[in-house]
Design a protein around this motif. Structure first.
Motif, PDB file in Angstrom:
ATOM      1  N   LEU A  67      26.689   4.916  15.823  1.00  0.00           N
ATOM      2  CA  LEU A  67      27.794   4.004  15.558  1.00  0.00           C
ATOM      3  C   LEU A  67      28.287   3.365  16.854  1.00  0.00           C
ATOM      4  N   PHE A  68      28.304   4.119  17.939  1.00  0.00           N
ATOM      5  CA  PHE A  68      28.809   3.589  19.206  1.00  0.00           C
ATOM      6  C   PHE A  68      27.927   2.446  19.709  1.00  0.00           C
ATOM      7  N   ALA A  69      26.604   2.551  19.514  1.00  0.00           N
ATOM      8  CA  ALA A  69      25.702   1.461  19.901  1.00  0.00           C
ATOM      9  C   ALA A  69      25.986   0.215  19.067  1.00  0.00           C
ATOM     10  N   PHE A  76      32.655  -3.834  21.534  1.00  0.00           N
ATOM     11  CA  PHE A  76      33.652  -2.763  21.702  1.00  0.00           C
ATOM     12  C   PHE A  76      33.088  -1.669  22.598  1.00  0.00           C
ATOM     13  N   ASP A  77      33.978  -1.022  23.344  1.00  0.00           N
ATOM     14  CA  ASP A  77      33.583   0.064  24.229  1.00  0.00           C
ATOM     15  C   ASP A  77      34.144   1.362  23.669  1.00  0.00           C
ATOM     16  N   VAL A  78      33.287   2.122  22.985  1.00  0.00           N
ATOM     17  CA  VAL A  78      33.697   3.361  22.333  1.00  0.00           C
ATOM     18  C   VAL A  78      32.721   4.467  22.736  1.00  0.00           C
ATOM     19  N   ILE A 123      43.207   2.829  14.662  1.00  0.00           N
ATOM     20  CA  ILE A 123      41.968   2.377  15.297  1.00  0.00           C
ATOM     21  C   ILE A 123      42.190   1.032  15.975  1.00  0.00           C
ATOM     22  N   ASP A 124      42.961   0.143  15.338  1.00  0.00           N
ATOM     23  CA  ASP A 124      43.256  -1.150  15.957  1.00  0.00           C
ATOM     24  C   ASP A 124      44.203  -1.015  17.139  1.00  0.00           C
ATOM     25  N   LEU A 130      38.908  -3.274  15.930  1.00  0.00           N
ATOM     26  CA  LEU A 130      37.930  -2.206  15.710  1.00  0.00           C
ATOM     27  C   LEU A 130      37.901  -1.735  14.257  1.00  0.00           C
ATOM     28  N   LEU A 131      39.040  -1.748  13.584  1.00  0.00           N
ATOM     29  CA  LEU A 131      39.084  -1.283  12.193  1.00  0.00           C
ATOM     30  C   LEU A 131      38.115  -2.074  11.313  1.00  0.00           C
TER      31      LEU A 131
END
Length: 180
Positions: A67-69, A76-78, A123-124, A130-131
């Motif tokens: 999911l992060f990729a 986004f940077d997660v 999350i936002d 991001l949501l």
């Protein structure tokens, strides 16, 4: 592909993110030792406000690193722990697992999958927009939740990055995951 634990995270205070740890200890029937969401009954603030006697079906939060990729590709940077998960996995499609799947983490720990995480507006607050990346709609208009899965600890044990993850599917018919 081999499935592994990529990272483990916990936090003893309410905070959206959870710091990564060298290991976490899962406690049967409770969750992650020392984590604010551990307990027999619900610990998430919105759930406590509704009914504090509900069983805690959200003792452990797991997210797949893939999911992060996907989020990085969307700008986004997660990283592991950023979305409040306790266990980040690699090489396993967590969202495709049926309810009741047993996840064997490392040598001892076993988590039973209870359902999908229902992401909230926090999350936002973490990263604007991001949501919409972790909750969307499929071609039929149905809600698609991608922010991980929740589970309860059936067998306790220590879990570390690099530990293998083995899935044990429940007897058929399989029940698809729903939000918990």
């Amino acid at each position: 592909m081999n499935s592994t634990v990529v990272a483990v995270s916990s936090n003893g205070v309410y905070s959206f993110t959870k710091p990564n740890r060298g290991s976490v200890t899962l406690l049967a029937g409770l969750g992650v030792e020392g984590d604010v969401h551990a307990g027999v009954t619900v610990k998430h603030r919105s759930r406590v406000a509704q009914d504090p006697t509900q069983p805690n079906l959200r003792q452990v939060h797991l997210i797949h690193e893939e999911l992060f990729a996907e989020l990085r590709d969307a700008g986004f940077d997660v990283a592991p722990g950023d979305l409040g998960e306790n266990v980040t996995t690699g090489g396993i499609d967590l969202l495709a697992l049926p309810a009741g799947t047993l996840l064997h983490l490392g040598d001892e720990a076993v988590v039973e999958v209870t359902g999908l995480r229902n992401p909230c507006l926090q999350i936002d607050h973490f990263q604007d927009g991001l949501l919409k990346q972790v909750v969307g709609r499929d071609e039929d208009g149905g809600i698609v939740r991608k922010a991980g899965i929740m589970g309860i600890v059936r067998v306790g044990g220590v879990v570390r990055p690099g530990d293998p993850v083995r899935t044990e599917l429940p007897a058929e018919p399989h029940r698809p995951l729903e939000r918990v």
